[in-house]
Scaffold this active site. Structure first.
Site, PDB file in Angstrom:
ATOM      1  N   ASP A 192      41.375 -13.606   0.007  1.00  0.00           N
ATOM      2  CA  ASP A 192      42.343 -14.552  -0.559  1.00  0.00           C
ATOM      3  C   ASP A 192      43.705 -14.403   0.108  1.00  0.00           C
ATOM      4  O   ASP A 192      44.077 -13.319   0.564  1.00  0.00           O
ATOM      5  CB  ASP A 192      42.458 -14.303  -2.076  1.00  0.00           C
ATOM      6  CG  ASP A 192      43.063 -15.494  -2.806  1.00  0.00           C
ATOM      7  OD1 ASP A 192      43.155 -16.586  -2.211  1.00  0.00           O
ATOM      8  OD2 ASP A 192      43.437 -15.327  -3.983  1.00  0.00           O
ATOM      9  N   ASN A 229      36.356 -24.774  -4.932  1.00  0.00           N
ATOM     10  CA  ASN A 229      37.241 -25.074  -3.806  1.00  0.00           C
ATOM     11  C   ASN A 229      37.138 -26.527  -3.325  1.00  0.00           C
ATOM     12  O   ASN A 229      37.980 -26.993  -2.545  1.00  0.00           O
ATOM     13  CB  ASN A 229      37.002 -24.113  -2.629  1.00  0.00           C
ATOM     14  CG  ASN A 229      37.543 -22.708  -2.857  1.00  0.00           C
ATOM     15  OD1 ASN A 229      36.998 -21.718  -2.362  1.00  0.00           O
ATOM     16  ND2 ASN A 229      38.634 -22.591  -3.614  1.00  0.00           N
TER      17      ASN A 229
HETATM   18  C1  IPE Z   1      38.598 -17.455  -4.483  1.00  0.00           C
HETATM   19  O1  IPE Z   1      39.884 -17.755  -4.086  1.00  0.00           O
HETATM   20  C2  IPE Z   1      37.601 -18.127  -3.592  1.00  0.00           C
HETATM   21  C3  IPE Z   1      37.499 -17.605  -2.242  1.00  0.00           C
HETATM   22  C4  IPE Z   1      38.134 -16.567  -1.769  1.00  0.00           C
HETATM   23  C5  IPE Z   1      36.582 -18.309  -1.374  1.00  0.00           C
HETATM   24  P1  IPE Z   1      40.702 -18.965  -4.731  1.00  0.00           P
HETATM   25  O2  IPE Z   1      42.002 -19.006  -4.050  1.00  0.00           O
HETATM   26  O3  IPE Z   1      39.874 -20.203  -4.701  1.00  0.00           O
HETATM   27  O4  IPE Z   1      40.835 -18.496  -6.255  1.00  0.00           O
HETATM   28  P2  IPE Z   1      41.911 -18.894  -7.345  1.00  0.00           P
HETATM   29  O5  IPE Z   1      41.958 -20.393  -7.396  1.00  0.00           O
HETATM   30  O6  IPE Z   1      43.207 -18.300  -6.940  1.00  0.00           O
HETATM   31  O7  IPE Z   1      41.397 -18.277  -8.606  1.00  0.00           O
HETATM   32  C1  IPE Z   2      41.308 -17.933   0.608  1.00  0.00           C
HETATM   33  O1  IPE Z   2      42.637 -18.245   0.859  1.00  0.00           O
HETATM   34  C2  IPE Z   2      40.346 -18.777   1.389  1.00  0.00           C
HETATM   35  C3  IPE Z   2      39.594 -19.755   0.595  1.00  0.00           C
HETATM   36  C4  IPE Z   2      39.634 -19.878  -0.700  1.00  0.00           C
HETATM   37  C5  IPE Z   2      38.735 -20.671   1.334  1.00  0.00           C
HETATM   38  P1  IPE Z   2      43.389 -19.379   0.040  1.00  0.00           P
HETATM   39  O2  IPE Z   2      43.203 -20.659   0.751  1.00  0.00           O
HETATM   40  O3  IPE Z   2      42.941 -19.386  -1.376  1.00  0.00           O
HETATM   41  O4  IPE Z   2      44.895 -18.899   0.162  1.00  0.00           O
HETATM   42  P2  IPE Z   2      46.004 -18.928  -0.987  1.00  0.00           P
HETATM   43  O5  IPE Z   2      45.428 -18.211  -2.177  1.00  0.00           O
HETATM   44  O6  IPE Z   2      46.277 -20.365  -1.291  1.00  0.00           O
HETATM   45  O7  IPE Z   2      47.163 -18.216  -0.398  1.00  0.00           O
HETATM   46 MG    MG Z   3      43.592 -18.423  -3.026  1.00  0.00          MG
END
Ligand code: IPE
Ligand code: IPE
Ligand code: MG
Length: 259
Positions: free
Chosen positions: A35, A83
């Site tokens: 993340d 997502n």
């Molecule tokens: C969790 O991260 C999903 C992945 C790392 C693929 P998100 O960024 O989607 O989670 P939330 O929305 O912060 O809970």
């Molecule tokens: C994790 O990084 C990757 C996926 C969920 C695909 P994020 O895209 O959630 O990055 P933040 O949490 O917005 O910084």
């Molecule tokens: Mg995230």
């Protein structure tokens, strides 16, 4: 372990000592919620996809390091069932990135004897992405090194629903054939999970400082050790993995018993 420690960790930063790692007690299964790609990009004034692309280097390094240390299963949360709610250009960009990365990396993974598989509703991915994962699985399925489990279009609740519905299919088949259906137990349910042949994670790592599970491996993490780091995913590397492993090795896992 497949390589000497000083080759795996050639330049440790101050404060992380690779020699403290008990190489005989490396977790069998490490799961990672990768993340923080979006925030990493934002800090640099770039779009979110720039962060996702930068995250690939961290994935490559983590796979290599885990495999060198003798981790048997590495599960990476790459795209959740939630997502899809993101802007369309980000979703399309991610799907293309999965496809091109998988195709570009599969030979290297194969050379490392890594076996690639996916968990999640892969059928709902664009054809190009689905085909790339299928190709990686086909090429590496007989490898005996680390298993890389890519969680893509994965949701823990969906997995439990899919497991229950697969169990119910068996029940109905048994009833049709006049057999007694198998009674539902933990062991039976586990056989219907996407992770049927995979042991539960020993260690769950989440980057970017968030303290939540975000629908990841809900059943399987019942007794996983949780290590949370402030580091954003594109900045994760072998030394951050080492830090998490050292923290894991300092934990006292009791599984509800008294020690
Ligand atoms: C969790 O991260 C999903 C992945 C790392 C693929 P998100 O960024 O989607 O989670 P939330 O929305 O912060 O809970
Ligand atoms: C994790 O990084 C990757 C996926 C969920 C695909 P994020 O895209 O959630 O990055 P933040 O949490 O917005 O910084
Ligand atoms: Mg995230």
């Amino acid at each position: 372990m497949n390589k000497p420690l000083e080759c795996i960790f050639p330049n440790p930063p101050t404060g992380v000592d690779p020699t403290l790692l008990d190489v005989d007690a490396v977790p069998r299964h490490v799961a990672v919620i990768m993340d923080g790609n979006g925030r990493w990009a934002k800090e640099r004034g770039k779009n979110r996809l720039f962060g996702h692309k930068a995250g690939i280097d961290a994935v490559r390094e983590t796979i290599r390091c885990a495999s060198d240390l003798g981790v048997r299963y590495l599960t990476i949360y790459s795209f959740s069932s939630e997502n899809w709610k993101r802007p369309q250009d980000e979703v399309i960009g991610l799907m293309n990135l999965f496809a091109t990365t998988m195709l570009a990396e599969v030979d290297g993974l194969h050379e490392e004897h890594v076996r690639v598989m996916t968990i999640g509703r892969v059928d709902a991915l664009p054809k190009k992405t689905r085909d790339a994962f299928a190709k990686a699985w086909e090429k590496t399925k007989d490898n005996d090194g680390m298993t890389l489990v890519v969680a893509v279009n994965y949701g823990g609740r969906q997995e439990l629903l899919d497991a229950l519905s697969s169990y119910m299919d068996d029940v109905h088949a048994a009833l049709r054939e006049g057999r007694a259906p198998e009674e539902l137990s933990e062991e039976v349910l586990v056989r219907h999970l996407y992770t049927a042949d995979i042991p539960d994670p020993d260690l769950l790592i989440r980057t970017s400082g968030e303290m939540r599970v975000s629908n990841f491996l809900l059943w399987q993490i019942a007794y996983s050790e949780f290590v949370c780091t402030e580091v954003l995913w594109p900045d994760f590397n072998r030394y951050e993995l080492l830090r998490a492993l050292l923290e894991f090795q300092g934990r006292d896992r009791r599984f509800g018993a008294v020690k």
